[in-house]
Design an enzyme around this catalytic site. Sequence first.
Site, short mmCIF file in Angstrom:
data_model
loop_
_atom_site.label_atom_id
_atom_site.label_comp_id
_atom_site.label_asym_id
_atom_site.label_seq_id
_atom_site.Cartn_x
_atom_site.Cartn_y
_atom_site.Cartn_z
N ARG A 64 41.67 38.93 37.73
CA ARG A 64 41.63 40.05 36.79
C ARG A 64 42.81 40.99 36.98
NH1 ARG A 64 36.23 39.01 37.88
NH2 ARG A 64 36.33 40.39 39.68
N GLU A 101 33.45 40.00 52.97
CA GLU A 101 32.16 40.45 53.51
C GLU A 101 31.49 39.29 54.26
OE1 GLU A 101 30.20 42.45 50.41
OE2 GLU A 101 28.68 43.30 51.74
P1 AMP Z 1 37.70 43.92 48.00
O1 AMP Z 1 38.61 42.99 48.70
O2 AMP Z 1 36.38 44.09 48.67
O3 AMP Z 1 38.35 45.26 47.69
O4 AMP Z 1 37.30 43.24 46.61
C1 AMP Z 1 38.16 43.36 45.58
C2 AMP Z 1 38.05 42.24 44.59
O5 AMP Z 1 36.71 41.77 44.37
C3 AMP Z 1 38.57 42.78 43.29
O6 AMP Z 1 39.64 41.97 42.90
C4 AMP Z 1 37.41 42.71 42.33
O7 AMP Z 1 37.80 41.97 41.21
C5 AMP Z 1 36.27 42.02 43.04
N1 AMP Z 1 35.04 42.84 43.15
C6 AMP Z 1 34.46 43.29 44.28
N2 AMP Z 1 33.35 43.98 44.06
C7 AMP Z 1 33.17 44.01 42.72
C8 AMP Z 1 32.19 44.59 41.83
N3 AMP Z 1 31.14 45.29 42.29
N4 AMP Z 1 32.36 44.41 40.50
C9 AMP Z 1 33.41 43.70 40.03
N5 AMP Z 1 34.35 43.13 40.80
C10 AMP Z 1 34.26 43.28 42.14
#
Ligand code: AMP
Length: 177
Positions: A64, A101
């Site tokens: 995205r 996670e």
């Molecule tokens: P992080 O590495 O935890 O910051 O996760 C970021 C990536 O996971 C982003 O590229 C988002 O597209 C996706 N992502 C994580 N949590 C969500 C959520 N609650 N809703 C939509 N996309 C999410």
Amino acid sequence: MDPHTLASLHAAVRDVPDFPQPGILFKDITPVLSDPRLFSHAIDGMIEQSGVTSVDKVVGIDARGFIFGALIAQRLQAGFIPVRKKGKLPYRTRGVDYALEYGTAHIEIHEDAIAPGETVLLADDLLATGGTATAALDLISALGGQILGSLFFIELSFLQGREKLRHTGPIHALLTY
Ligand code: AMP
């Protein structure tokens, strides 16, 4: 951005509970993308908020982040660089493993995507824990890119991803939940 437009963007993001797994409240941006006026406001708002008017490269994160990053790059007349999941880029790559996670992931960038000293913006749809963005920023730094900032459409502030990115330049998010 005027408060009315910001409120319209907020209202358009759809919450999908328990996707892709139980306990996750997924922020679905497709209603924003499908509305040309809102989509355009989102891109303009992200750029405006960053204060950046000139940059060499915009890096978007698979998948995205491509949507936002490519349009931001076009608006700023910058090059667009994809950071992709393992094994998707055809040429020679630089890669990094990072913690999710549950388990680990690996992202890659073409080794000639950024020349040393070039200015770079990172773009993604959403900042959650910040693990993905940190890994992408590590790749940009490894190629010698000068990071001007990270642009997100949405920040999930309760996950404190911003803390993780604190040392990598300014962080901007248009919508905060
Ligand atoms: P992080 O590495 O935890 O910051 O996760 C970021 C990536 O996971 C982003 O590229 C988002 O597209 C996706 N992502 C994580 N949590 C969500 C959520 N609650 N809703 C939509 N996309 C999410």
